[in-house]
Scaffold this active site. Structure first.
Site, PDB file in Angstrom:
ATOM      1  N   ASP A   1      45.486  31.085  57.890  1.00 56.26           N
ATOM      2  CA  ASP A   1      44.435  32.085  57.729  1.00 56.26           C
ATOM      3  C   ASP A   1      44.827  33.309  58.547  1.00 56.26           C
ATOM      4  O   ASP A   1      45.846  33.296  59.237  1.00 56.26           O
ATOM      5  CB  ASP A   1      43.070  31.532  58.167  1.00 56.26           C
ATOM      6  CG  ASP A   1      41.920  32.115  57.355  1.00 56.26           C
ATOM      7  OD1 ASP A   1      41.760  33.353  57.376  1.00 56.26           O
ATOM      8  OD2 ASP A   1      41.174  31.350  56.718  1.00 56.26           O
TER       9      ASP A   1
ATOM     10  N   TYR B   1      33.292  41.357  42.858  1.00 54.87           N
ATOM     11  CA  TYR B   1      33.695  39.960  43.036  1.00 54.87           C
ATOM     12  C   TYR B   1      33.848  39.280  41.678  1.00 54.87           C
ATOM     13  O   TYR B   1      34.882  38.659  41.387  1.00 54.87           O
ATOM     14  CB  TYR B   1      32.668  39.230  43.887  1.00 54.87           C
ATOM     15  CG  TYR B   1      32.933  37.756  44.072  1.00 54.87           C
ATOM     16  CD1 TYR B   1      34.061  37.309  44.746  1.00 54.87           C
ATOM     17  CD2 TYR B   1      32.036  36.801  43.585  1.00 54.87           C
ATOM     18  CE1 TYR B   1      34.303  35.952  44.921  1.00 54.87           C
ATOM     19  CE2 TYR B   1      32.257  35.446  43.767  1.00 54.87           C
ATOM     20  CZ  TYR B   1      33.392  35.026  44.430  1.00 54.87           C
ATOM     21  OH  TYR B   1      33.624  33.678  44.598  1.00 54.87           O
TER      22      TYR B   1
ATOM     23  N   LYS C   1      37.291  38.030  39.867  1.00 60.76           N
ATOM     24  CA  LYS C   1      37.470  36.625  39.502  1.00 60.76           C
ATOM     25  C   LYS C   1      37.786  36.476  38.021  1.00 60.76           C
ATOM     26  O   LYS C   1      38.625  35.645  37.629  1.00 60.76           O
ATOM     27  CB  LYS C   1      36.223  35.808  39.872  1.00 60.76           C
ATOM     28  CG  LYS C   1      36.076  35.541  41.366  1.00 60.76           C
ATOM     29  CD  LYS C   1      37.236  34.713  41.897  1.00 60.76           C
ATOM     30  CE  LYS C   1      37.075  34.342  43.346  1.00 60.76           C
ATOM     31  NZ  LYS C   1      38.223  33.566  43.877  1.00 60.76           N
TER      32      LYS C   1
END
Length: 326
Positions: free
Chosen positions: A44, A151, A155
């Site tokens: 991460d 978003y 996607k």
């Protein structure tokens, strides 16, 4: 360069990118339980809040191709799980950054997966790919998709990219359109469905909650245990059994904030819920499905959820009480 994973050629070497998030934290635990602590590398952009010294961890920015390339060179993964993303509500505040992370991060991983011969890639999509003209009830796998958030748009574009890499290059990319995911181990990450996590924390803390969604807003949800189990089932399925290379519909149970509050009152009788007006997340939720048809996932790889609303509520409250010692 030293390879930390000492493995036989046929062993799995798994890399999770974006492992500090809600799903990544618990997926790492499940994958390490299945394949071994050292076989699963988490990564991460910052150190994890929940430390796991038993398994390897790397600081990696999915937009930094040099560092990402070093990660692939060091571990030569056979499976990659790309979970780094900016979610719906946060994405509306930072649309250009959301697009960059969600799309260019995906392209970086897909390209490196081809270069290094990765066998399988997992990338999560979302019910945010549906929009105001999609059917609200039992939203089918194939339907109108006109998302109006960055978003959802990212996607939907990501689904098309994943399908393209499968057909054009033969890369085995697999994906799930997650609904709202509920868990008690990690904090929510800026999604529109996150009220269904906040509400439990506030119920135990103050026995009341101010909800940013209207009382009758029905959204599809999935308990984390089911989300992890479904993800592993998809990744274990034989490639020849999978017909969908965009992203599979998946769901658990649909409910409203009012229904969830009623379940919480069975455990905390004095619980009070109020509803805020004009929160921008309401406009996002209003474009999303009320329920999802996941027939293809059921038929092709045996998907079936285990947790209903009552079981989710009981498990959330029990575990949060133990975690916070309330």
């Amino acid at each position: 360069m030293e390879i930390l994973l000492s493995l036989q050629p046929m062993d799995e070497r798994i890399v999770i990118i974006g492992s500090n998030g809600q799903i990544g934290t618990e997926l790492a635990i499940a994958l390490r339980a299945k394949f071994g602590l050292q076989q699963v590398v988490t990564s991460d952009i910052r150190e994890p809040q929940i430390s796991d010294p038993a398994g390897p961890f790397e600081i990696v920015d999915v937009l930094d191709r040099k560092t990402l390339h070093q990660l692939f060179t060091k571990y030569h993964p056979t499976q990659v799980y790309l979970l780094a993303a900016m979610l719906s509500a946060t994405g509306e505040k930072h649309p250009r950054q959301a697009w960059d992370l969600n799309i260019n991060g995906l392209l970086n991983v897909l390209d490196l997966s081809l270069e290094y011969g990765v066998k399988k890639v997992f990338w999560p999509s979302s019910i945010a790919v549906f929009g105001p003209h999609s059917p609200k009830t039992d939203t089918p796998q194939y339907t109108v998709m006109d998302p109006n958030t960055v978003y959802g748009i990212s996607k939907l574009a990501g689904e098309r990219i994943c399908e393209y890499y499968y057909h054009r290059y033969g890369l085995d990319v697999r994906s799930i359109r997650y609904p709202g995911v509920i868990s008690w181990k990690t904090a929510p990450g800026g999604g529109t469905t996150d009220y269904a996590i906040h509400i439990f924390h506030e119920a135990l803390k103050s026995n009341r909650y101010a909800c940013f969604l209207a009382s009758g807003t029905t959204l599809p949800m999935l308990y984390m245990d089911d989300a992890i189990r479904g993800t592993l089932a998809l990744m274990d399925a034989p490639a020849e059994d999978l017909s969908i290379r965009s992203s599979y519909n998946l769901t658990g149970v649909s409910f409203t904030p009012a229904m969830l509050a009623d379940e919480i009152r069975k455990h905390l009788p004095g619980f009070i819920i109020t509803y805020e007006e004009n929160d921008p997340r309401q406009a996002i939720a209003d474009t999303w499905p009320n329920s999802i048809d996941d027939t293809e996932a059921q038929r092709e790889w045996g998907w079936k959820p285990r947790f209903n609303l009552s079981e989710i509520t009981t498990d959330m409250l029990t575990n949060l009480k133990e975690k916070t010692q309330i």
